[in-house]
Write a protein that holds these residues in place. Sequence first.
Motif, PDB file in Angstrom:
ATOM      1  N   ALA A 148      31.394  46.037  44.516  1.00  0.00           N
ATOM      2  CA  ALA A 148      32.250  47.204  44.283  1.00  0.00           C
ATOM      3  C   ALA A 148      33.538  46.809  43.576  1.00  0.00           C
ATOM      4  O   ALA A 148      34.027  47.526  42.689  1.00  0.00           O
ATOM      5  CB  ALA A 148      32.556  47.896  45.604  1.00  0.00           C
ATOM      6  N   LEU A 149      34.101  45.661  43.939  1.00  0.00           N
ATOM      7  CA  LEU A 149      35.327  45.193  43.296  1.00  0.00           C
ATOM      8  C   LEU A 149      35.057  44.769  41.859  1.00  0.00           C
ATOM      9  O   LEU A 149      35.911  44.951  40.981  1.00  0.00           O
ATOM     10  CB  LEU A 149      35.926  44.035  44.100  1.00  0.00           C
ATOM     11  N   GLU A 150      33.880  44.217  41.606  1.00  0.00           N
ATOM     12  CA  GLU A 150      33.485  43.893  40.230  1.00  0.00           C
ATOM     13  C   GLU A 150      33.448  45.166  39.390  1.00  0.00           C
ATOM     14  O   GLU A 150      33.926  45.197  38.243  1.00  0.00           O
ATOM     15  CB  GLU A 150      32.097  43.237  40.226  1.00  0.00           C
ATOM     16  N   ALA A 151      32.901  46.238  39.966  1.00  0.00           N
ATOM     17  CA  ALA A 151      32.780  47.499  39.240  1.00  0.00           C
ATOM     18  C   ALA A 151      34.138  48.157  39.009  1.00  0.00           C
ATOM     19  O   ALA A 151      34.345  48.826  37.995  1.00  0.00           O
ATOM     20  CB  ALA A 151      31.855  48.448  40.004  1.00  0.00           C
ATOM     21  N   ASP A 152      35.061  47.959  39.949  1.00  0.00           N
ATOM     22  CA  ASP A 152      36.396  48.565  39.837  1.00  0.00           C
ATOM     23  C   ASP A 152      37.449  47.579  40.333  1.00  0.00           C
ATOM     24  O   ASP A 152      37.790  47.563  41.513  1.00  0.00           O
ATOM     25  CB  ASP A 152      36.466  49.857  40.650  1.00  0.00           C
ATOM     26  N   PRO A 153      37.968  46.727  39.447  1.00  0.00           N
ATOM     27  CA  PRO A 153      38.949  45.710  39.848  1.00  0.00           C
ATOM     28  C   PRO A 153      40.239  46.280  40.432  1.00  0.00           C
ATOM     29  O   PRO A 153      41.038  45.529  41.002  1.00  0.00           O
ATOM     30  CB  PRO A 153      39.237  44.958  38.545  1.00  0.00           C
ATOM     31  N   LYS A 154      40.440  47.587  40.313  1.00  0.00           N
ATOM     32  CA  LYS A 154      41.645  48.206  40.865  1.00  0.00           C
ATOM     33  C   LYS A 154      41.488  48.556  42.346  1.00  0.00           C
ATOM     34  O   LYS A 154      42.436  49.109  42.940  1.00  0.00           O
ATOM     35  CB  LYS A 154      42.002  49.458  40.067  1.00  0.00           C
ATOM     36  N   ARG A 155      40.331  48.237  42.943  1.00  0.00           N
ATOM     37  CA  ARG A 155      40.112  48.543  44.351  1.00  0.00           C
ATOM     38  C   ARG A 155      40.967  47.605  45.213  1.00  0.00           C
ATOM     39  O   ARG A 155      40.502  46.595  45.738  1.00  0.00           O
ATOM     40  CB  ARG A 155      38.635  48.403  44.706  1.00  0.00           C
ATOM     41  N   ARG A 156      42.239  47.954  45.335  1.00  0.00           N
ATOM     42  CA  ARG A 156      43.182  47.132  46.097  1.00  0.00           C
ATOM     43  C   ARG A 156      42.754  46.977  47.552  1.00  0.00           C
ATOM     44  O   ARG A 156      43.000  45.946  48.177  1.00  0.00           O
ATOM     45  CB  ARG A 156      44.572  47.765  46.019  1.00  0.00           C
ATOM     46  N   ASP A 157      42.095  48.007  48.107  1.00  0.00           N
ATOM     47  CA  ASP A 157      41.667  47.948  49.500  1.00  0.00           C
ATOM     48  C   ASP A 157      40.670  46.819  49.732  1.00  0.00           C
ATOM     49  O   ASP A 157      40.759  46.083  50.721  1.00  0.00           O
ATOM     50  CB  ASP A 157      41.063  49.292  49.923  1.00  0.00           C
ATOM     51  N   ILE A 158      39.739  46.642  48.776  1.00  0.00           N
ATOM     52  CA  ILE A 158      38.748  45.569  48.920  1.00  0.00           C
ATOM     53  C   ILE A 158      39.402  44.211  48.708  1.00  0.00           C
ATOM     54  O   ILE A 158      39.179  43.269  49.480  1.00  0.00           O
ATOM     55  CB  ILE A 158      37.594  45.766  47.922  1.00  0.00           C
ATOM     56  N   LEU A 217      39.469  41.243  51.574  1.00  0.00           N
ATOM     57  CA  LEU A 217      38.809  39.953  51.366  1.00  0.00           C
ATOM     58  C   LEU A 217      39.788  38.833  51.044  1.00  0.00           C
ATOM     59  O   LEU A 217      39.372  37.683  50.890  1.00  0.00           O
ATOM     60  CB  LEU A 217      37.777  40.072  50.241  1.00  0.00           C
ATOM     61  N   GLY A 218      41.070  39.168  50.931  1.00  0.00           N
ATOM     62  CA  GLY A 218      42.069  38.150  50.638  1.00  0.00           C
ATOM     63  C   GLY A 218      41.959  37.585  49.232  1.00  0.00           C
ATOM     64  O   GLY A 218      42.137  36.383  49.012  1.00  0.00           O
ATOM     65  N   LEU A 219      41.683  38.462  48.258  1.00  0.00           N
ATOM     66  CA  LEU A 219      41.491  38.032  46.880  1.00  0.00           C
ATOM     67  C   LEU A 219      42.667  38.469  46.023  1.00  0.00           C
ATOM     68  O   LEU A 219      43.012  39.650  45.991  1.00  0.00           O
ATOM     69  CB  LEU A 219      40.197  38.622  46.318  1.00  0.00           C
ATOM     70  N   ASP A 220      43.259  37.522  45.317  1.00  0.00           N
ATOM     71  CA  ASP A 220      44.382  37.807  44.438  1.00  0.00           C
ATOM     72  C   ASP A 220      43.927  37.771  42.981  1.00  0.00           C
ATOM     73  O   ASP A 220      42.739  37.671  42.680  1.00  0.00           O
ATOM     74  CB  ASP A 220      45.499  36.793  44.684  1.00  0.00           C
ATOM     75  N   ALA A 221      44.887  37.806  42.078  1.00  0.00           N
ATOM     76  CA  ALA A 221      44.578  37.869  40.649  1.00  0.00           C
ATOM     77  C   ALA A 221      43.799  36.650  40.171  1.00  0.00           C
ATOM     78  O   ALA A 221      43.034  36.738  39.208  1.00  0.00           O
ATOM     79  CB  ALA A 221      45.864  38.010  39.843  1.00  0.00           C
ATOM     80  N   ASP A 222      43.959  35.501  40.824  1.00  0.00           N
ATOM     81  CA  ASP A 222      43.221  34.319  40.389  1.00  0.00           C
ATOM     82  C   ASP A 222      41.711  34.505  40.521  1.00  0.00           C
ATOM     83  O   ASP A 222      40.937  33.808  39.860  1.00  0.00           O
ATOM     84  CB  ASP A 222      43.678  33.048  41.117  1.00  0.00           C
ATOM     85  N   ILE A 223      41.282  35.457  41.345  1.00  0.00           N
ATOM     86  CA  ILE A 223      39.872  35.797  41.462  1.00  0.00           C
ATOM     87  C   ILE A 223      39.541  37.076  40.699  1.00  0.00           C
ATOM     88  O   ILE A 223      38.551  37.149  39.967  1.00  0.00           O
ATOM     89  CB  ILE A 223      39.470  35.980  42.944  1.00  0.00           C
ATOM     90  N   VAL A 224      40.352  38.089  40.843  1.00  0.00           N
ATOM     91  CA  VAL A 224      40.034  39.415  40.292  1.00  0.00           C
ATOM     92  C   VAL A 224      40.206  39.468  38.770  1.00  0.00           C
ATOM     93  O   VAL A 224      39.444  40.138  38.075  1.00  0.00           O
ATOM     94  CB  VAL A 224      40.885  40.502  40.982  1.00  0.00           C
ATOM     95  N   SER A 225      41.180  38.749  38.251  1.00  0.00           N
ATOM     96  CA  SER A 225      41.433  38.761  36.811  1.00  0.00           C
ATOM     97  C   SER A 225      40.466  37.820  36.081  1.00  0.00           C
ATOM     98  O   SER A 225      40.420  36.619  36.368  1.00  0.00           O
ATOM     99  CB  SER A 225      42.873  38.323  36.527  1.00  0.00           C
ATOM    100  N   ASP A 226      39.707  38.367  35.126  1.00  0.00           N
ATOM    101  CA  ASP A 226      38.789  37.530  34.348  1.00  0.00           C
ATOM    102  C   ASP A 226      39.534  36.394  33.656  1.00  0.00           C
ATOM    103  O   ASP A 226      39.095  35.237  33.669  1.00  0.00           O
ATOM    104  CB  ASP A 226      38.069  38.374  33.287  1.00  0.00           C
ATOM    105  N   ALA A 227      40.662  36.711  33.038  1.00  0.00           N
ATOM    106  CA  ALA A 227      41.390  35.721  32.249  1.00  0.00           C
ATOM    107  C   ALA A 227      41.868  34.557  33.107  1.00  0.00           C
ATOM    108  O   ALA A 227      41.785  33.387  32.694  1.00  0.00           O
ATOM    109  CB  ALA A 227      42.571  36.381  31.546  1.00  0.00           C
ATOM    110  N   ILE A 228      42.366  34.853  34.303  1.00  0.00           N
ATOM    111  CA  ILE A 228      42.853  33.773  35.179  1.00  0.00           C
ATOM    112  C   ILE A 228      41.682  32.987  35.756  1.00  0.00           C
ATOM    113  O   ILE A 228      41.701  31.753  35.799  1.00  0.00           O
ATOM    114  CB  ILE A 228      43.745  34.340  36.298  1.00  0.00           C
TER     115      ILE A 228
END
Length: 276
Positions: free
Chosen positions: A236-246, A250-261
Amino acid sequence: MLRLLVLEGNSRSGRRRIAQTAGATPGESYADLLRTLAPQAAVDIYLGTDEGASSPQPIDAYHGVAITGSSLNIYQCEAESMRQIEFVREVFARGIPMFGSCWGLQLAAVAAGGEVGLNPAGREVAFARKITLTTEGHLHPMHARRAAAFDAPAIHSDVVTRLPADTVITARNAICEVQAAEIRFGRGVFWGVQYHPEYRLHDVASVIRRYGQTLVDEGFFADLAELERYAADLSALEADPKRRDIAWRLGLDADIVSDAIRQTELANWVSFLECK
């Protein structure tokens, strides 16, 4: 034009099993990402585990070789692993730059004279947490623009247990002493990471589903239902990276959610090749 070769680390059966859950083989996914990072590059895939296989072009035609992860264990000394070791030694001897993820790091280490074994700290699952750059890592171009500490996608139970002679560790964490390294051997230079900068959250979810009951038995999940909820959250987070709740859950920051990082080390390697 930049010409790159992806060494697929998995056996024929391993590729088939991974494609069933991920939708593509690791080699195909790796090649697609390299084409995104270097749109003008020509990218080929070499099925180096397969008996009688050969690279699409002579090795010297390539400016760089990238190595995928693998479900193989190099200390089992299976024919599929031995073929890859010999190929990597040949690439080292020809002085062609290499980059590898997970299995790729282990393969290069053994090809250069090091050793790989089971991690006494156990398996690292889904994400490698609190990876920290060493003093050398802060200065290494592989980690340019990386924070001093970060998380990254990861799944492995094997680690480099003895370093080759000319190796510099550039990152580590509490689970794995060699999270990233540069290896020099023969005329060649290898940059590698134990984690997976090429993975999307979809890939992490697929890995978790593929391991299934093994991860429950090892205590990472209470049961398969909890495992599926975790994997579904990642999808679900892959489909919508703006899902702040997920991300928060899961304790995931930009280093995981951001493709570039997340793709930092691989992107830096491609930039290094383009500047040569």
